[in-house]
Design an enzyme around this catalytic site. Structure first.
Site, PDB file in Angstrom:
ATOM      1  N   HIS A  38       0.824  -1.214   0.000  1.00  0.00           N
ATOM      2  CA  HIS A  38       0.000   0.000   0.000  1.00  0.00           C
ATOM      3  C   HIS A  38       0.861   1.269   0.000  1.00  0.00           C
ATOM      4  CE1 HIS A  38       0.798   0.996   4.254  1.00  0.00           C
ATOM      5  NE2 HIS A  38       0.635  -0.291   4.538  1.00  0.00           N
TER       6      HIS A  38
ATOM      7  N   SER B 213       1.481   4.219  -5.046  1.00  0.00           N
ATOM      8  CA  SER B 213       2.097   5.444  -4.543  1.00  0.00           C
ATOM      9  C   SER B 213       3.461   5.159  -3.890  1.00  0.00           C
ATOM     10  CB  SER B 213       1.127   6.120  -3.565  1.00  0.00           C
ATOM     11  OG  SER B 213       1.547   7.423  -3.230  1.00  0.00           O
TER      12      SER B 213
ATOM     13  N   ASP C 281      -5.323  12.911 -10.882  1.00  0.00           N
ATOM     14  CA  ASP C 281      -4.487  12.823  -9.682  1.00  0.00           C
ATOM     15  C   ASP C 281      -3.771  14.159  -9.465  1.00  0.00           C
ATOM     16  OD1 ASP C 281      -2.618  12.222  -7.683  1.00  0.00           O
ATOM     17  OD2 ASP C 281      -2.340  10.175  -8.390  1.00  0.00           O
TER      18      ASP C 281
ATOM     19  N   HIS D 188      -5.944   9.889  -7.164  1.00  0.00           N
ATOM     20  CA  HIS D 188      -4.934   9.092  -6.453  1.00  0.00           C
ATOM     21  C   HIS D 188      -5.541   7.882  -5.733  1.00  0.00           C
ATOM     22  CE1 HIS D 188      -0.799   8.794  -5.170  1.00  0.00           C
ATOM     23  NE2 HIS D 188      -1.162   8.594  -3.932  1.00  0.00           N
TER      24      HIS D 188
END
Length: 491
Positions: free
Chosen positions: A218, A292, A439, A467
Site C-alpha cells: 500500500h 504510490s 491525480d 490518487h
C-alpha cells in the site's frame, strides 16, 4: 472565442497570483506556529514522560567517521565527545534524508535567493546549505602506529544521533504507546509476543501448491485494507484458488509494529517485508502490485530479487526526474509538498512534509481519536459507508509517518533512477503502470517519466480517476486487469 480564451488566461493568472500571495501568508504563519508548538510539546513530553523527545529543530552535531573504527562514530558537540557504536546491519547514514531537518521557511527561502543572486553578481561562491549530512571539505588523513586511516568529518542533526543511541543501545527510551499516540488494541496489538518482529500480513489463497504469489504494497498513510477490502473480494474463483495473495501493513502503519526508536528508512521497510513475507511464506516466484509510496519499495524489492519477480504493477509511482545540479531530496520535497493552499491535497501534503510539530498535532487529534471518528462516520452515514479507508488513514503514529515520508519519498530521490535502470536492463518481467488523469498529488507525468526509463512499460491513464479512485470505485475492472497481467506472464 478569442476574447473568451483571453479572459480565461487572465483569470488563470489572477488565480495563480492569489494562490501565491495567500500561500505566502498562510505558510509564514505556519512557520511561526510550528516553532511555538515545538516548545509546547517539549513541556508536555517532559511533564508526562519525564523527558522530551528530540525533534529536528535541534542543532547539528559534528560526526567523525573512521573507516578502521569497526563501525564506531565519534560524536562531538560543544567540546564534548562520545563514541557511538554503529552496526552496518542496523542503519547507514545515507539512508536518512536531509529533508528531515533542512526545511527552510518561505521567508528564509526568499532571503537566501536574494543573497545568492547578489553574490552571483559579485562572483562570490555561496553555499547556503546548512544542517545536512555531508562530507566536509576538511577531510583529513590521520596516521597512527598501525598504519594510515582516512577520517571524514560531516555534520548530522542531533536528533539522529540520539535516536541512533537508543536504537543501537537496545533500550526503549520512550513508552509504547507514547501519550500522543493511540492506545487502542488494534494499534498496539503488535507490542507483545512474536508480532513485535514481523509485519501484519493478510494472506488469502491456497496455503500449499499455489501457482504463484502476489505481494500487495500500500501507499503512504494507508494499510493492507486498501487491497483486501477492494480487490480481494473481486478476484475470480480461479485466481483465488491458484494464487496466494499477500497484503502487508507496512512498518508503522495499520496493525504492524510502530517502534518509537525506528527511523523508518528504506532498509527498515525492506527488511521487514523480507522477514514477514518473503522468508516465512517461502516466496520464490511472485508478482508485485504497489500504490504510490509502495512503488518505491516495489522497485527496491524487484532489484533485490531480479530472478523472482514475474510482473511489476505500479499505481501512481512518485517519480520526479531531478534536473541536473539540483539536490534530489530537496527537489522532490518541493514537488510533492509545494507549500500552496490550493489544491487542497497539496496543502495537506505540504503540512505533513514541512511541519514536524503541526503534523504531530494533527496526528494527536485524528489518529489518537480514530475510534471516535470512525463511530461518527458510521453514525452520520447510518453505517452505509465502509470505514476501511479511514482506518488505514488514521492507524499510524506521527513518528512513523514523518520518517517514512521523508526517508522513502524524498530520501530515495537520488536512487530511483538506478532502480528504474536496473529494472529495465536486468529484469525481464512485465511492467504495467496505472495512473488517474485527475491525480492532483502525483501528476500523470510521474508515470510517463517512469516509461522513459523503462520503455517496455505499459502505461494506462484512467480518465476521471484520482490518487485513490484509481482503485476504489473501479475495483472490479482493476481486478480483471491484474488477472490478465498475471495470466500473460504465467503463460
Amino acid at each position: 472565442m478569442g476574447s473568451l480564451s483571453k479572459t480565461r488566461r487572465i483569470l488563470g493568472i489572477v488565480g495563480s497570483v492569489l494562490n501565491e500571495v495567500i500561500s505566502f501568508i498562510v505558510f509564514s504563519f505556519l512557520d511561526i506556529l510550528d516553532v511555538l508548538l515545538c516548545v509546547i510539546y517539549k513541556v508536555f513530553d517532559f511533564f508526562i514522560e519525564a523527558e522530551w523527545k528530540p525533534c529536528y529543530c535541534s542543532s547539528t552535531k559534528e560526526v567523525i567517521t573512521n573507516i578502521n573504527s569497526h563501525g564506531k562514530i565519534l560524536v562531538s558537540e560543544k567540546g564534548e565527545s562520545k563514541i557511538v557504536s554503529l552496526c552496518s546491519t542496523t542503519l547507514q547514514l545515507d539512508d536518512i534524508s536531509d529533508t528531515l531537518y533542512t526545511r527552510s521557511s518561505l521567508v528564509s527561502d526568499i532571503s537566501k535567493t536574494t543573497v545568492k543572486e547578489l553574490r552571483k553578481l559579485k562572483k562570490v561562491d555561496h553555499d547556503h546549505k546548512r544542517n545536512t549530512i555531508k562530507y566536509s571539505s576538511r577531510s583529513e588523513r590521520i596516521v597512527n602506529k598501525n598504519g594510515g586511516s582516512v577520517r571524514s568529518t560531516f555534520t548530522i542533526n542531533s536528533t539522529i544521533v540520539e535516536m541512533l543511541q537508543e536504537k543501537i543501545g537496545g533500550s526503549q527510551a520512550h513508552p509504547i504507546p507514547r501519550w500522543s499516540d493511540c492506545d487502542c488494541k488494534t494499534c498496539n496489538s503488535w507490542s507483545s509476543g512474536f508480532s513485535k518482529e514481523t509485519l501484519f500480513v493478510k494472506a488469502q489463497g491456497p496455503k500449499d501448491h499455489a501457482k504463484e504469489d502476489v505481494l500487495f504494497i500500500h501507499g503512504f498513510i494507508s494499510s493492507s485494507s486498501f487491497w483486501t477490502e477492494t480487490l480481494f473480494p473481486n478476484f475470480s474463483d480461479v485466481t483465488k484458488s491458484s494464487y496466494r495473495l499477500l497484503a502487508v501493513d507496512l512498518l508503522g502503519f495499520g496493525r504492524s509494529p510502530k517502534p518509537t526508536d525506528s527511523l523508518y528508512t528504506l532498509r527498515d521497510h525492506i527488511d521487514m517485508i523480507e522477514r514477514s513475507v518473503i522468508e516465512p511464506y517461502k516466496v520464490k516466484s511472485f508478482h508485485i502490485v504497489a500504490h504510490s509510496l509502495g512503488c518505491i519499495l516495489a522497485l527496491a524489492l524487484a532489484v533485490k530479487y531480479p530472478g523472482s519477480v514475474k510482473s511489476l504493477t505500479l499505481l501512481a509511482p512518485p517519480y520526479f526526474p531531478v534536473p541536473k545540479g539540483e539536490n534530489p531530496t530537496q527537489y522532490v520535497l518541493r514537488r510533492v509538498a509545494p507549500r500552496r493552499v490550493w489544491p487542497m491535497i497539496a496543502f495537506g501534503s505540504s503540512i505533513a512534509a514541512w511541519y514536524e510539530h503541526i503534523s504531530r498535532t494533527i496526528c494527536l487529534l485524528i489518529c489518537k481519536n480514530h475510534r471516535c471518528w470512525e463511530f461518527l462516520t458510521k453514525l452520520i452515514t447510518r453505517n452505509r459507508m465502509k470505514t476501511y479507508l479511514i482506518e488505514g488513514f488514521m492507524c499510524h503514529t506521527h513518528n512513523a509517518a514523518w520518517h517514512t515520508l521523508h526517508n522513502i519519498i524524498c530520501g530515495t530521490a537520488g536512487k530511483l533512477e538506478s532502480y528504474l535502470d536496473a529494472v529495465n536492463n536486468q529484469l525481464k518481467c512485465d511492467v504495467n503502470i496505472f495512473h488517474g488523469l485527475d491525480d492532483e498529488l502525483l501528476p500523470v507525468e510521474c508515470s510517463l517519466a517512469v516509461q522513459t526509463r523503462i520503455p517496455r512499460a505499459n502505461v494506462k491513464v484512467i480518465e476521471k480517476k484520482d490518487h485513490i479512485t484509481i482503485v476504489v470505485g473501479r475495483q472490479q475492472s482493476f481486478a480483471r486487469d491484474l488477472e490478465d497481467i498475471w495470466k500473460k506472464t504465467s503463460g
